[in-house]
Design an enzyme around this catalytic site. Sequence first.
Site, mmCIF file in Angstrom:
data_model
loop_
_atom_site.group_PDB
_atom_site.id
_atom_site.type_symbol
_atom_site.label_atom_id
_atom_site.label_comp_id
_atom_site.label_asym_id
_atom_site.label_seq_id
_atom_site.Cartn_x
_atom_site.Cartn_y
_atom_site.Cartn_z
ATOM 1 N N HIS A 186 7.593 -11.028 2.803
ATOM 2 C CA HIS A 186 6.328 -10.306 2.597
ATOM 3 C C HIS A 186 6.552 -9.313 1.467
ATOM 4 C CE1 HIS A 186 2.808 -7.857 3.392
ATOM 5 N NE2 HIS A 186 2.413 -8.707 4.333
ATOM 6 N N ARG A 207 -3.501 -4.441 -0.195
ATOM 7 C CA ARG A 207 -3.761 -5.057 -1.504
ATOM 8 C C ARG A 207 -5.130 -5.729 -1.506
ATOM 9 N NH1 ARG A 207 0.021 -9.073 -1.979
ATOM 10 N NH2 ARG A 207 0.911 -8.621 0.050
HETATM 11 C C1 SIN Z 1 0.049 -11.828 8.359
HETATM 12 O O1 SIN Z 1 1.242 -12.087 8.166
HETATM 13 O O2 SIN Z 1 -0.830 -12.693 8.332
HETATM 14 C C2 SIN Z 1 -0.334 -10.420 8.590
HETATM 15 C C3 SIN Z 1 0.560 -9.540 7.854
HETATM 16 C C4 SIN Z 1 -0.169 -8.528 7.038
HETATM 17 O O3 SIN Z 1 -0.985 -7.819 7.582
HETATM 18 O O4 SIN Z 1 0.106 -8.426 5.844
#
Ligand code: SIN
Length: 541
Positions: A320, A340
């Site tokens: 992430h 974002r």
């Molecule tokens: C997700 O991984 O779909 C949720 C994570 C986020 O809120 O960025």
Amino acid sequence: MSGYPVSMQETIKKLEQTRSSRLGQDVPRLSFEGREKLLKECHPDYRKDSIRQISIGPNKGQKLTNKLVDLLEAKSYLDPEKVNLEQVDFDVDVLVIGGGGAGVSAAMIAHEQGANVLLATKLRIGDSNTIMAEGGIAAATQPDDSLERHFLDTIGGGRFENKRDLVSVLVNDAPLIVEWLKDLGCMFDTHPNGDLVVSFAGGHHRKRVHSCKDLSGMEFMRVVRDELYNKGVPVSEFSPAVELLMDEQGNCAGAVLLNLETEEFSVVRAKSVILATGGIGRLHPNDFPTTNHYGATADGLIIAYRGGANLLHMDAIQFHPTGAMWPEQMLGQLITEACRGNGAHLVNKNGEHFINELETRDTVSSAILREVIDRGNGIKTPTGGEGVWLDTPLINIRGDEGKLDRMFAGIVHRFTEYGIDVRKEPIMVFPTQHYQNGGIEIDPEARTSIPGLFAAGECSGGVQGRNRLGGNSLLDIFVFGHRGATSAVNYISSAKVGKLTLQHVREYHRELDAAGIKNKMASPLLLPDYIRDEVKKRRYS
Ligand code: SIN
């Protein structure tokens, strides 16, 4: 007064100086070729030591993420000769393994359909990646959106390697799942007129992520856990599955559970099993920090693989883009992509906006790694860390004064604890391991290749391809939780369980010996052992 050290505050001034000019112009999206080049140059999946070939089992000869191979090439946590399978402790129709959103919804639905269900989970009900998910659930519910657009975005995000039949059911069921959650009582974000708030996430070309502040997973879990308790579904907590059981016909027929308190095994005979054990983050692929729950140690993959299930895309790990980098107490924690999606820019030490925030996660993470590692444009922390700024004050500037408090209450609160006001100051971020894009191969009915074994949620593979889009995981868990439950209930109407056996574990051990693999580990790992890892590091460095 700022919660950031003085050295870091200098670069915040640069970020503030470029804010108004950044507001006027977006960074253009990358071309397909540009994205592929960036990924190959900077994404951790492409590092030489990231993957290695596995020597035994259904994926023999393929390359999978390194630390998973270590566990797949280890002997079982249990000695098959020491478990008495004649003494059956629980006899059920459906055994659900895992206490996150996929497991809890599967157990609820199977129970509603009349099955005699046991839900076993390693820690407490709800201790899972579901509860830690922030951004929300993706579904094409808006007039400018369609199932086809959601399908195409998901396939594009997955780099065209998703199983299309799985994506088709994912996007088709999505609006129904949002309705189901609403009907159960989940408190979604709404506009004053009651319409659902929807946001962008990377790779989605429409606003389709439905949120409950930045606590979406916690809210969904609150509600489905309550439902499970209200329905009186039997639950066995602190009881991870350490092996699946088969019968003589090769059908899945239950599991051996370990009581974490007494360290005793119990035998569950089940006509069908639904695996919903979640992800891999606590193995720390490529040694990144993780957003994942403490129990995310790939247990379901290990026991399914020993039973003969195929794994898909386990060389594709999701990092992430925005894990917290400061304060260090929050290292690797999720800063939702919804920041974002609601207008926060990523900015380097020179105040430059270097990537379009709505690129997919693999691309944005790679761009941050390039900025910090290759270009030397990272902001340094006093303790040797490095990252880039996420310009959160822009969320209020581009929206309204109260937007951060309204939609990002969790993040505002967590940073306030450390003296950082994210309404006024940016957040320092760096990529963090977040998701295993692949897992145990399933079909649209959540069936694995082993009769009687179903899988749902993060431990399953195929639907997300090589890179999942934001919001498609809180969706996936409920779509395939429902489908797994219905399939398991259909399956048991004709299933007959034969004599229970752990023969597949003995055979797996023989295969390991024949391949000359001498691995001192035992798997599943169950819990990460940070202390021993530290000692090992000190001893060998
Ligand atoms: C997700 O991984 O779909 C949720 C994570 C986020 O809120 O960025």
